[in-house]
Design a protein around this motif. Structure first.
Motif, short mmCIF file in Angstrom:
data_model
loop_
_atom_site.label_atom_id
_atom_site.label_comp_id
_atom_site.label_asym_id
_atom_site.label_seq_id
_atom_site.Cartn_x
_atom_site.Cartn_y
_atom_site.Cartn_z
N ILE A 1 12.59 4.04 -7.99
CA ILE A 1 11.87 2.86 -8.45
C ILE A 1 11.21 2.19 -7.25
O ILE A 1 11.84 2.03 -6.19
N VAL A 2 9.94 1.86 -7.40
CA VAL A 2 9.27 1.03 -6.40
C VAL A 2 9.32 -0.40 -6.93
O VAL A 2 8.77 -0.68 -7.98
N ALA A 3 10.01 -1.27 -6.22
CA ALA A 3 10.09 -2.68 -6.61
C ALA A 3 9.21 -3.46 -5.64
O ALA A 3 9.51 -3.52 -4.45
N ASP A 4 8.09 -3.97 -6.15
CA ASP A 4 7.11 -4.62 -5.27
C ASP A 4 7.23 -6.13 -5.37
O ASP A 4 6.69 -6.75 -6.27
N MET B 1 0.82 -1.21 0.00
CA MET B 1 0.00 0.00 0.00
C MET B 1 0.86 1.26 0.00
O MET B 1 0.53 2.25 -0.66
N ILE B 2 1.96 1.22 0.72
CA ILE B 2 2.86 2.39 0.72
C ILE B 2 3.42 2.61 -0.68
O ILE B 2 3.45 3.74 -1.18
N GLY B 3 3.82 1.51 -1.33
CA GLY B 3 4.31 1.61 -2.70
C GLY B 3 3.26 2.22 -3.61
O GLY B 3 3.54 3.09 -4.44
N LYS B 4 2.01 1.77 -3.44
CA LYS B 4 0.93 2.28 -4.28
C LYS B 4 0.65 3.75 -4.00
O LYS B 4 0.33 4.51 -4.91
N ALA B 5 0.76 4.14 -2.72
CA ALA B 5 0.53 5.54 -2.37
C ALA B 5 1.56 6.42 -3.08
O ALA B 5 1.23 7.47 -3.63
N VAL B 6 2.81 5.97 -3.09
CA VAL B 6 3.87 6.74 -3.73
C VAL B 6 3.59 6.90 -5.23
O VAL B 6 3.76 7.97 -5.80
N LEU B 7 3.12 5.82 -5.84
CA LEU B 7 2.89 5.84 -7.29
C LEU B 7 1.51 6.43 -7.63
O LEU B 7 1.14 6.50 -8.80
N GLY C 1 22.46 5.08 -10.39
CA GLY C 1 22.30 5.90 -9.19
C GLY C 1 20.86 6.09 -8.76
O GLY C 1 20.50 7.09 -8.15
N THR C 2 20.04 5.09 -9.06
CA THR C 2 18.61 5.20 -8.76
C THR C 2 18.33 4.87 -7.30
O THR C 2 19.01 4.04 -6.70
N ALA C 3 17.33 5.53 -6.73
CA ALA C 3 16.85 5.17 -5.40
C ALA C 3 15.78 4.10 -5.57
O ALA C 3 14.98 4.17 -6.50
N ILE C 4 15.79 3.09 -4.70
CA ILE C 4 14.78 2.03 -4.80
C ILE C 4 14.09 1.82 -3.46
O ILE C 4 14.74 1.70 -2.41
N LEU C 5 12.77 1.80 -3.51
CA LEU C 5 11.98 1.35 -2.38
C LEU C 5 11.62 -0.10 -2.68
O LEU C 5 10.85 -0.38 -3.59
N PHE C 6 12.22 -1.04 -1.93
CA PHE C 6 12.15 -2.45 -2.27
C PHE C 6 11.21 -3.16 -1.29
O PHE C 6 11.57 -3.42 -0.14
N VAL C 7 10.02 -3.47 -1.77
CA VAL C 7 9.01 -4.11 -0.93
C VAL C 7 9.21 -5.62 -0.96
O VAL C 7 9.29 -6.22 -2.04
N THR C 8 9.34 -6.24 0.21
CA THR C 8 9.52 -7.69 0.24
C THR C 8 9.05 -8.28 1.57
O THR C 8 8.94 -7.57 2.57
N THR D 1 9.34 8.40 -11.41
CA THR D 1 9.28 7.11 -10.73
C THR D 1 8.96 6.00 -11.73
O THR D 1 8.51 6.25 -12.85
N ALA D 2 9.23 4.76 -11.31
CA ALA D 2 8.85 3.60 -12.11
C ALA D 2 8.58 2.45 -11.16
O ALA D 2 8.98 2.49 -10.00
N LEU D 3 7.91 1.44 -11.68
CA LEU D 3 7.54 0.28 -10.87
C LEU D 3 8.14 -0.98 -11.47
O LEU D 3 8.10 -1.19 -12.67
N ILE D 4 8.72 -1.83 -10.60
CA ILE D 4 9.02 -3.20 -11.00
C ILE D 4 8.03 -4.07 -10.22
O ILE D 4 8.13 -4.16 -8.99
N PRO D 5 7.05 -4.65 -10.90
CA PRO D 5 5.98 -5.35 -10.20
C PRO D 5 6.36 -6.80 -9.88
O PRO D 5 7.36 -7.32 -10.37
N GLN D 6 5.53 -7.43 -9.05
CA GLN D 6 5.77 -8.83 -8.70
C GLN D 6 5.53 -9.76 -9.88
O GLN D 6 6.31 -10.63 -10.17
N ASP D 7 4.42 -9.53 -10.55
CA ASP D 7 4.01 -10.46 -11.59
C ASP D 7 4.09 -9.79 -12.96
O ASP D 7 3.21 -9.05 -13.33
N PRO D 8 5.16 -10.07 -13.70
CA PRO D 8 5.34 -9.39 -14.98
C PRO D 8 4.22 -9.70 -15.97
O PRO D 8 3.94 -8.88 -16.84
N LEU D 9 3.59 -10.85 -15.80
CA LEU D 9 2.58 -11.23 -16.78
C LEU D 9 1.36 -10.30 -16.73
O LEU D 9 0.78 -9.95 -17.75
N THR D 10 0.99 -9.88 -15.51
CA THR D 10 -0.17 -9.00 -15.44
C THR D 10 0.23 -7.55 -15.74
O THR D 10 -0.63 -6.73 -16.04
#
Lengths: 296, 274
Positions: A177-180, A50-56, A206-213, A93-102
């Motif tokens: 980048i938000v990596a979820d 949810m925090i990742g989504k709020a940022v994006l 030199g990108t900043a990443i918020l890495f959700v895991t 910003t950009a997102l690296i999602p969990q499921d690339p297929l969706t």
């Protein structure tokens, strides 16, 4: 990192509620500095996605932010009108999602999708975008980029699709980048390759990443800073090395003892103690009691 | 040496390859398991580990005869069950139970937990003393009796997996197939479910095939391990021996790829070119 460097992402006292008034984010504060990976770790329902989504700016309609600020490179998202906010988020910003297929359109070729995104977000022409995409596919070590660009998503393996999305995320040179959970669906050997790639590109760009895991193992390997989340509240925040050296919060310690370690099977996979959960419940209740939203 | 409950020789399974199915007509067969030999000793938990596409789930489904092998023998208590008909398998079903990864999809949403646990009891001629048997099954997995009246959506992931275990064990089976049963769960819940399975397996003298992609979980739970890759067994043996001294490079790679929760700056460095 010196304190006077402006953070890429600065979240200050963010609280969000559901329509029934239940708090789902509890005065969350965290920052990610340029070139830094901050892990956001917690179990399901902790609110990390949810925090990742709020940022994006893609929170579900039912979740309402009632308090707090989110700043991207010093610009307060709350003070921008919706259009300017979308433009800023899209460009930086950009997102690296969990499921690339969706995350990929199943009926369009990979190349067309990636190029379109750059054209739309950065206003580049097709030729420039095409060149950039090929450069990034090379950086994520896709050797047969010609074939990949012409493929449909279902024709690629899970690891290959995730490489494509990493390339797409870095292509527009985002600051953040938000990596979820980007490796949760992958086999361990592929996960290691993908984590390596993310770390490599993150350093090079030199990108900043918020890495959700949810995985403390991944936290230990990929991040320099970490926030431990429980029930929408940051219960501990530390440099990653310090957290593993000496976890302070009982929940962090319990989470570490529960994480499986094949090197030490009997000291790991310990169920979380009831007293820890009771302590957390009391902590959350106390925080909610003391909390009065500034405006409602 | 314990005598095996299962003895598998030359096991092959071929399934239709839907990615190569022509528009009209049958899909060509693809060989998923390419000749496996192994035993499952009585009363032990055997871990079956592999990455996606290794055939570990197909192997599990062949053992409980949800699939018919294309070749080889599956000897269960001295009898080859590889090619038994559905009618011939019927009396064996009670002894061969399974627990699946996602209890959400394997529990009927419209049935109460009572009915979910009771259904296989009824089907297997244990319909007498139903209330008592269901109560016993719930108690065994540490769920309160009040849960009998609930539906699956009212339960947490860990509680649902307890129901899955209760349902499988209510029949007092000889063999349990557990296919990725903790994969979708949080680590704190994982630990509880594994501890429960370990305790019940010991109490009931169960033989378990524990399929997982997670070597850390396997080391904690299993007495022996089978490592699979692309439909073949790469390496098999007693757990401690296999972990402490893996013979095959693939096993070593699998272990090295696991991100342990400890700081290691070298872990993400690219391998030096050989």
């Amino acid at each position: 990192m010196s304190v006077n460097v402006e953070p890429c992402l600065d979240i200050r006292g963010l609280s969000a509620v559901l329509p029934n008034g239940q708090r789902v984010l509890r005065s969350v504060s965290l920052s990610v500095h340029p070139g830094e990976v901050r892990a956001l770790v917690g179990e399901s329902g902790a609110g990390k996605t949810m925090i990742g989504k709020a940022v994006l700016g893609v929170l579900p309609k039912s979740v309402r932010i009632v308090e707090g600020e989110m700043l991207i490179e010093g610009e307060d998202l709350g003070r921008l009108d919706p259009k300017a906010r979308r433009t800023l988020i899209g460009a930086r910003t950009a997102l690296i999602p969990q499921d690339p297929l969706t995350a990929l359109n199943p009926s369009r070729r990979i190349g067309a999708q990636m190029i379109d995104r750059l054209v739309r977000i950065l206003g580049w022409n097709g030729e420039k975008a095409d060149k950039r995409i090929r450069q990034l596919l090379d950086e994520v070590q896709i050797r047969d980029s010609e074939r990949v660009l012409k493929s449909y998503p279902h024709e690629l393996s899970g690891g290959m699709r995730q490489r494509v999305l990493i390339a797409a995320a870095f292509a527009a040179e985002p600051r953040l980048i938000v990596a979820d959970e980007p490796t949760t669906a992958l086999d361990v050997t592929v996960q290691k390759q993908i984590l390596r790639l993310i770390a490599q590109l993150q350093r090079d760009h030199g990108t900043a990443i918020l890495f959700v895991t949810h995985d403390l193992g991944v936290v230990a390997k990929i991040s320099q800073k970490v926030s431990v989340l429980y029930a929408g509240k940051v219960v501990e925040e530390a440099e990653t090395a310090a957290l593993f050296e000496a976890p302070q919060h009982p929940y962090t310690r319990a989470l570490m003892a529960a994480t499986p370690r094949y090197t030490d099977p009997y000291a790991s996979l310990k169920p979380v103690d009831e007293t820890v959960l009771a302590g957390l419940a009391a902590e959350i209740a106390a925080a909610d009691q003391a909390w009065r939203p500034r405006h409602d | 040496m314990t005598e095996p409950l299962f003895s598998v020789r030359g096991l092959k399974v071929a399934l239709p390859d839907m990615t190569r199915k022509p528009l009209i007509g049958r899909a060509p067969l693809a060989e998923i398991l390419k000749g496996l030999d192994f035993d499952l000793p009585k009363g032990l938990i055997t871990g079956i580990v592999g990455e996606s596409g290794s055939g570990k789930s197909t192997l599990g489904r062949a053992l409980v005869r949800l699939l018919e092998p294309s070749a080889g023998a599956i000897t269960f208590e001295g009898r080859d069950i590889a090619h038994l008909s559905e009618a011939e398998l019927r009396p064996l079903r009670r002894d061969l139970q399974m627990i699946f990864q996602d209890p959400m999809s394997s529990l009927n949403p419209r049935h109460t937990i009572f009915n979910i646990i009771a259904a296989p009891l009824r089907q297997n001629g244990l319909g007498d003393r139903l209330k008592e048997r269901v109560a016993e099954a719930l108690q065994r997995v540490g769920l309160p009796q009040s849960f009998a009246a609930r539906y699956r959506h009212e339960l947490s992931g860990g509680q649902r997996q307890r129901v899955g275990i209760a349902r499988a064990l209510a029949l007092s089976p000889k063999f349990v197939l557990a296919d990725e049963i903790v994969s979708g769960l949080d680590v704190s819940t994982q630990a509880q479910i594994l501890t429960l399975l370990e305790k019940l397996a010991a109490e009931m003298g169960l033989t378990v095939a524990f399929i997982s992609h997670d070597l850390s979980v396997i080391r904690r739970l299993c007495q022996q391990v089978i490592v699979m890759r692309e439909g073949r067994i790469v390496e098999a043996g007693a757990t401690d021996a296999l972990f402490d001294n893996p013979k095959e490079a693939y096993t070593r790679d699998l272990l090295a790829a696991i991100p342990l929760p400890e700081i290691d700056p070298d872990w993400l460095r690219p391998k030096a070119p050989a």
